[in-house]
Design a protein around this motif. Structure first.
Motif, PDB file in Angstrom:
ATOM      1  N   GLY A 141       9.786   8.680 -22.100  1.00 47.31           N
ATOM      2  CA  GLY A 141      10.043   7.252 -22.238  1.00 47.31           C
ATOM      3  C   GLY A 141      10.548   6.890 -23.613  1.00 47.31           C
ATOM      4  O   GLY A 141      10.446   7.679 -24.554  1.00 47.31           O
ATOM      5  N   ASP A 142      11.101   5.680 -23.700  1.00 44.95           N
ATOM      6  CA  ASP A 142      11.715   5.257 -24.966  1.00 44.95           C
ATOM      7  C   ASP A 142      10.743   4.522 -25.869  1.00 44.95           C
ATOM      8  O   ASP A 142      11.133   4.060 -26.937  1.00 44.95           O
ATOM      9  CB  ASP A 142      12.941   4.368 -24.682  1.00 44.95           C
ATOM     10  CG  ASP A 142      12.549   3.027 -24.082  1.00 44.95           C
ATOM     11  OD1 ASP A 142      11.717   3.018 -23.147  1.00 44.95           O
ATOM     12  OD2 ASP A 142      13.051   2.004 -24.559  1.00 44.95           O
ATOM     13  N   SER A 143       9.502   4.406 -25.434  1.00 41.43           N
ATOM     14  CA  SER A 143       8.552   3.627 -26.229  1.00 41.43           C
ATOM     15  C   SER A 143       7.288   4.445 -26.483  1.00 41.43           C
ATOM     16  O   SER A 143       6.933   5.341 -25.703  1.00 41.43           O
ATOM     17  CB  SER A 143       8.252   2.323 -25.484  1.00 41.43           C
ATOM     18  OG  SER A 143       6.915   1.962 -25.648  1.00 41.43           O
TER      19      SER A 143
ATOM     20  N   LEU B 186       9.013   9.217 -15.453  1.00 40.09           N
ATOM     21  CA  LEU B 186      10.051   8.535 -16.219  1.00 40.09           C
ATOM     22  C   LEU B 186       9.714   7.055 -16.348  1.00 40.09           C
ATOM     23  O   LEU B 186       9.454   6.381 -15.340  1.00 40.09           O
ATOM     24  CB  LEU B 186      11.418   8.671 -15.529  1.00 40.09           C
ATOM     25  CG  LEU B 186      11.898  10.079 -15.191  1.00 40.09           C
ATOM     26  CD1 LEU B 186      13.275  10.001 -14.531  1.00 40.09           C
ATOM     27  CD2 LEU B 186      11.945  10.968 -16.437  1.00 40.09           C
ATOM     28  N   ASP B 187       9.731   6.575 -17.575  1.00 36.90           N
ATOM     29  CA  ASP B 187       9.745   5.135 -17.801  1.00 36.90           C
ATOM     30  C   ASP B 187      11.021   4.586 -17.162  1.00 36.90           C
ATOM     31  O   ASP B 187      11.964   5.328 -16.892  1.00 36.90           O
ATOM     32  CB  ASP B 187       9.710   4.891 -19.309  1.00 36.90           C
ATOM     33  CG  ASP B 187       9.981   3.451 -19.655  1.00 36.90           C
ATOM     34  OD1 ASP B 187       9.314   2.572 -19.089  1.00 36.90           O
ATOM     35  OD2 ASP B 187      10.880   3.211 -20.503  1.00 36.90           O
ATOM     36  N   ARG B 188      11.066   3.285 -16.910  1.00 36.63           N
ATOM     37  CA  ARG B 188      12.263   2.705 -16.287  1.00 36.63           C
ATOM     38  C   ARG B 188      13.198   2.081 -17.329  1.00 36.63           C
ATOM     39  O   ARG B 188      14.208   2.672 -17.695  1.00 36.63           O
ATOM     40  CB  ARG B 188      11.844   1.644 -15.242  1.00 36.63           C
ATOM     41  CG  ARG B 188      12.978   1.217 -14.331  1.00 36.63           C
ATOM     42  CD  ARG B 188      12.616   0.025 -13.455  1.00 36.63           C
ATOM     43  NE  ARG B 188      12.771  -1.228 -14.181  1.00 36.63           N
ATOM     44  CZ  ARG B 188      12.539  -2.435 -13.662  1.00 36.63           C
ATOM     45  NH1 ARG B 188      12.103  -2.551 -12.418  1.00 36.63           N
ATOM     46  NH2 ARG B 188      12.718  -3.524 -14.394  1.00 36.63           N
ATOM     47  N   ASP B 189      12.834   0.900 -17.852  1.00 36.12           N
ATOM     48  CA  ASP B 189      13.725   0.159 -18.761  1.00 36.12           C
ATOM     49  C   ASP B 189      13.873   0.895 -20.097  1.00 36.12           C
ATOM     50  O   ASP B 189      12.889   1.177 -20.778  1.00 36.12           O
ATOM     51  CB  ASP B 189      13.168  -1.247 -19.007  1.00 36.12           C
ATOM     52  CG  ASP B 189      13.035  -2.058 -17.718  1.00 36.12           C
ATOM     53  OD1 ASP B 189      13.732  -1.748 -16.742  1.00 36.12           O
ATOM     54  OD2 ASP B 189      12.226  -3.003 -17.705  1.00 36.12           O
ATOM     55  N   GLY B 190      15.101   1.198 -20.457  1.00 35.24           N
ATOM     56  CA  GLY B 190      15.358   1.904 -21.709  1.00 35.24           C
ATOM     57  C   GLY B 190      15.334   3.409 -21.571  1.00 35.24           C
ATOM     58  O   GLY B 190      15.602   4.127 -22.538  1.00 35.24           O
ATOM     59  N   THR B 191      14.998   3.884 -20.359  1.00 34.97           N
ATOM     60  CA  THR B 191      14.947   5.327 -20.099  1.00 34.97           C
ATOM     61  C   THR B 191      15.926   5.688 -18.990  1.00 34.97           C
ATOM     62  O   THR B 191      16.775   6.564 -19.160  1.00 34.97           O
ATOM     63  CB  THR B 191      13.514   5.751 -19.733  1.00 34.97           C
ATOM     64  OG1 THR B 191      12.672   5.489 -20.860  1.00 34.97           O
ATOM     65  CG2 THR B 191      13.449   7.230 -19.357  1.00 34.97           C
ATOM     66  N   VAL B 192      15.827   4.995 -17.856  1.00 39.70           N
ATOM     67  CA  VAL B 192      16.751   5.211 -16.733  1.00 39.70           C
ATOM     68  C   VAL B 192      17.861   4.154 -16.749  1.00 39.70           C
ATOM     69  O   VAL B 192      19.046   4.472 -16.617  1.00 39.70           O
ATOM     70  CB  VAL B 192      15.994   5.178 -15.387  1.00 39.70           C
ATOM     71  CG1 VAL B 192      16.968   5.309 -14.220  1.00 39.70           C
ATOM     72  CG2 VAL B 192      14.938   6.291 -15.348  1.00 39.70           C
TER      73      VAL B 192
ATOM     74  N   THR C   3       4.382   3.459 -26.181  1.00 37.47           N
ATOM     75  CA  THR C   3       3.384   3.223 -25.139  1.00 37.47           C
ATOM     76  C   THR C   3       3.531   4.241 -23.994  1.00 37.47           C
ATOM     77  O   THR C   3       2.544   4.605 -23.365  1.00 37.47           O
ATOM     78  CB  THR C   3       3.486   1.796 -24.554  1.00 37.47           C
ATOM     79  OG1 THR C   3       4.794   1.606 -24.031  1.00 37.47           O
ATOM     80  CG2 THR C   3       3.190   0.756 -25.596  1.00 37.47           C
ATOM     81  N   ASP C   4       4.755   4.699 -23.758  1.00 37.47           N
ATOM     82  CA  ASP C   4       4.964   5.756 -22.760  1.00 37.47           C
ATOM     83  C   ASP C   4       4.294   7.055 -23.219  1.00 37.47           C
ATOM     84  O   ASP C   4       3.650   7.750 -22.438  1.00 37.47           O
ATOM     85  CB  ASP C   4       6.462   6.009 -22.547  1.00 37.47           C
ATOM     86  CG  ASP C   4       7.199   4.772 -22.078  1.00 37.47           C
ATOM     87  OD1 ASP C   4       6.689   4.103 -21.154  1.00 37.47           O
ATOM     88  OD2 ASP C   4       8.284   4.486 -22.620  1.00 37.47           O
ATOM     89  N   VAL C   5       4.483   7.351 -24.500  1.00 32.70           N
ATOM     90  CA  VAL C   5       3.880   8.555 -25.076  1.00 32.70           C
ATOM     91  C   VAL C   5       2.359   8.478 -24.960  1.00 32.70           C
ATOM     92  O   VAL C   5       1.697   9.441 -24.564  1.00 32.70           O
ATOM     93  CB  VAL C   5       4.314   8.715 -26.547  1.00 32.70           C
ATOM     94  CG1 VAL C   5       3.603   9.896 -27.189  1.00 32.70           C
ATOM     95  CG2 VAL C   5       5.832   8.852 -26.655  1.00 32.70           C
TER      96      VAL C   5
HETATM   97 MG   LIG Z   1      11.047   1.519 -21.839  1.00 36.70          MG
END
Ligand SMILES: [Mg+2]
Ligand SMILES: [Zn+2]
Length: 182
Positions: free
Chosen positions: A136-138, A15-21, A140-142
């Motif tokens: 993730g919400d970005s 899990l990404d952190r900011d924008g995800t959790v 870059t996570d993908v």
């Molecule tokens: Mg994020």
């Protein structure tokens, strides 16, 4: 809705952190004060569901603000502790937490590079990257998830263009979809 790899639920959830959790800080800003941290609606419940069903949960977060001198390591650790507290208050926890504090193009771990996911795979026994999903919400996570050989879910409004296997509105929905049938 097809799973891209055989219909089995992922064993590990990156899990990404900011924008995800938790709610993301405004663009260009970084979370420096624990009291600014807010969980996103349904996020703790989603993590708790994963915990209870025996999935591993690993947080992977870019924090370039450290390299830029905008976040100290002490602040970074305080925010991490607060996030653990907020999740813990709702019966949720992570099994691993990995941070890239580096500047762009200076390391192998800043997402979209796969270094954080690969470090977790080295550290955590039986963590199999092909049996993991990166959420993730970005984009870059993908990218990091794809580079590590994981399934990928982008959190975004329906129809958002993405290289992810799926685009889903939020973490709660992603967990529900990926664990359905268990
Ligand atoms: Mg994020
Ligand atoms: Zn890094």
């Amino acid at each position: 809705m097809p799973n891209t790899r055989g219909g089995k639920s992922p064993a590990t959830f990156f899990l990404d952190r900011d924008g995800t959790v938790n709610a993301a800080p405004p663009p260009g800003l970084y979370l420096t004060r624990p009291e600014e941290l807010r969980l996103l609606p349904g996020a703790a419940e989603a993590v708790r569901t994963l915990n209870r069903r025996g999935h591993r949960v690993v947080v992977v977060t870019n924090q370039r603000g450290v390299a830029r001198g905008l976040v100290t390591l002490v602040e970074l650790a305080a925010v991490e502790r607060r996030l653990a507290e907020l999740l813990g208050a709702e019966g949720a926890h992570w099994d691993g937490y990995y941070v890239c504090p580096h500047a762009e193009n200076s390391c192998r771990c800043r997402k979209p590079r796969p270094g954080l996911l690969e470090a977790a795979a080295r550290d955590i026994p039986r963590l199999s990257l092909p049996d993991a999903v990166m959420i993730g919400d970005s984009e870059t996570d993908v990218g990091a998830g794809r580079a590590a050989g994981c399934r990928t879910v982008r959190l975004a409004p329906p129809g958002t263009p993405s290289a992810a296997d799926r685009v889903v509105a939020d973490l709660r929905s992603a967990v529900r979809i990926l664990t359905e049938g268990e």
